[in-house]
Design an enzyme around this catalytic site. Structure first.
Site, PDB file in Angstrom:
ATOM      1  N   ASP A 146       0.817  -1.208   0.000  1.00 45.37           N
ATOM      2  CA  ASP A 146       0.000   0.000   0.000  1.00 45.37           C
ATOM      3  C   ASP A 146       0.848   1.255   0.000  1.00 45.37           C
ATOM      4  OD1 ASP A 146      -2.272   1.597   0.086  1.00 45.37           O
ATOM      5  OD2 ASP A 146      -2.312   1.609   2.259  1.00 45.37           O
ATOM      6  N   ASP A 166      -3.072   6.409  -8.294  1.00 49.98           N
ATOM      7  CA  ASP A 166      -3.402   5.855  -6.977  1.00 49.98           C
ATOM      8  C   ASP A 166      -3.524   4.341  -7.013  1.00 49.98           C
ATOM      9  OD1 ASP A 166      -4.165   5.860  -4.243  1.00 49.98           O
ATOM     10  OD2 ASP A 166      -6.267   5.786  -4.825  1.00 49.98           O
TER      11      ASP A 166
END
Length: 393
Positions: A83, A264
């Site tokens: 992440d 993203d």
């Protein structure tokens, strides 16, 4: 070991069976557009999340990318979600084994994501990312409680240090947060710059080694063409994330004029402004599926679709018709009606160019384009790959 060495770590994909991809992406986008909890290289100046609303859901919504990481000595391997939008590294207690290198700090930790939460105790331990990439005394959360965190053993947080603040007990030696994996890699002379290259590939099957991370710089073997860098956009709030300036063509027609948005890894779909989305729908002839909210086309319409061209820093990155559709072998996970093909383009909302965050290039885009996130130099790099024109979907 030379500081210029690029360390490559393989990872695998894991498809999560859900039917609300669009809703989850839009919930995340709402917070990003509002400027909550920024996570790009310019976000280090923010020591507190902005007030209002829930935390951002950092987890990938349709497919998770898992890295095998080792804790302790001898190492116990665990599958951690990668992440770039969070910075704590933690593992579920039942997967963690205390060894001679483990140290219980006796400090609590707690993290609430927009999707899920975890809590437990902080340890420091040896963290093995690969055979030649080992971090000593890495802060690790050992979670005895975790909610809505299936199909993984924990999270490998590779975002900026500011996101770790208030997740652990106060520490006078770390007033601005806990040293992250990236901080320690650089601090222990394992890498020269805080930079990650991410190579996703289109999903072919579960639990297959289908991607890699490169710590310390890009992996040129993943690029099938020029790697082009652009500085982080100056337009707020995209400037606080991994923000870029971009225009988009559908075939030879410009459907989105140059504006600011973000790259993203935590967003599944390609999100475009409402007016651009409507123009795209018109061009493709797509209709909205009432169950998922996603656009769908027939086989005949799909065969007539044209490529999208994402224009960034003077370069064009092609997203072919095949790359614009959800993998058809996974249609059943979304309950897509037989004979219809789901698209991965959705609306971010009624956003205007001056609003400052008009689009999100999610991993549906990043599966076909190699991406580099360079914190040290506040820039993003893109390059085509051998999968840019793949027909996997």
């Amino acid at each position: 070991m030379s500081q210029s060495t690029i360390h490559r770590v393989e990872f695998k994909t894991n498809v999560v069976h859900i039917n609300d991809v669009k809703q989850r992406d839009l919930a995340r986008a709402k917070h990003l557009v509002a400027g909550h909890q920024p996570h790009g290289p310019n976000a280090k100046k923010h020591q507190q999340p902005k007030q209002g609303g829930d935390e951002i859901p950092v987890m990938n919504n349709g497919v998770t990318y898992l890295a095998s990481c080792g804790f302790g000595e001898p190492a116990t391997n665990c599958s951690l979600l990668i992440d770039t939008g969070s910075s704590n590294t933690w593992v579920k207690k039942e997967k963690y084994k205390v060894t001679s290198t483990s140290k219980d700090t006796r400090k609590p930790f707690s993290i609430t994501y927009g999707l899920g939460s975890c809590s437990g105790s902080e340890y420091t331990d040896r963290l093995t990312l690969s055979q030649d990439l080992v971090i000593e005394n890495q802060s690790i959360g050992v979670a005895d409680k975790s909610d809505q965190m299936p199909n993984m053993d924990g999270i490998l947080g590779v975002g900026p240090v500011a996101l770790t603040k208030n997740t652990m007990a106060p520490d006078a030696s770390n007033p601005n947060g806990i040293a992250t994996v990236m901080d320690n890699l650089k601090g222990q002379d394992k890498i020269k710059i805080e930079c990650i290259g991410i190579g996703y590939t289109p999903t072919t099957k579960l639990n297959a080694a289908t991607g890699n991370l490169s710590f310390g710089g890009p992996d040129s073997t993943q690029c099938d063409g020029k790697l082009n860098y652009v500085p982080i956009t100056s337009t707020y709030p995209a400037s606080e994330y991994w923000g870029i300036d971009q225009s988009i063509n559908y075939g030879n027609t410009e459907i989105m004029a140059k504006c600011a948005g973000i790259s993203d890894t935590g967003t599944t779909l390609i999100l475009l402004p409402q007016n651009v989305y409507e123009l795209y729908q018109q061009k493709t002839g797509a209709k909205v599926d009432q169950t998922t909210g996603l656009l769908t086309v027939t086989q005949a319409q799909y065969e007539k679709m044209e490529s999208l061209y994402f224009c960034v820093g003077g370069e064009k990155y092609e997203i072919t018709p095949n790359a614009q559709i959800w993998p058809r072998k996974e249609d059943s996970t979304l309950n897509i009606p037989s004979g219809e093909i789901a698209l991965v383009v959705a609306s971010i909302g009624d956003i205007k160019a001056g609003d400052g965050l008009c689009f999100i290039n999610g991993f549906s885009f990043l599966q076909r384009v190699y991406s580099v996130y360079d914190t040290t130099n506040a820039r993003i790099g893109y390059a085509p790959t051998k999968y840019t024109h793949a027909t996997t979907n």
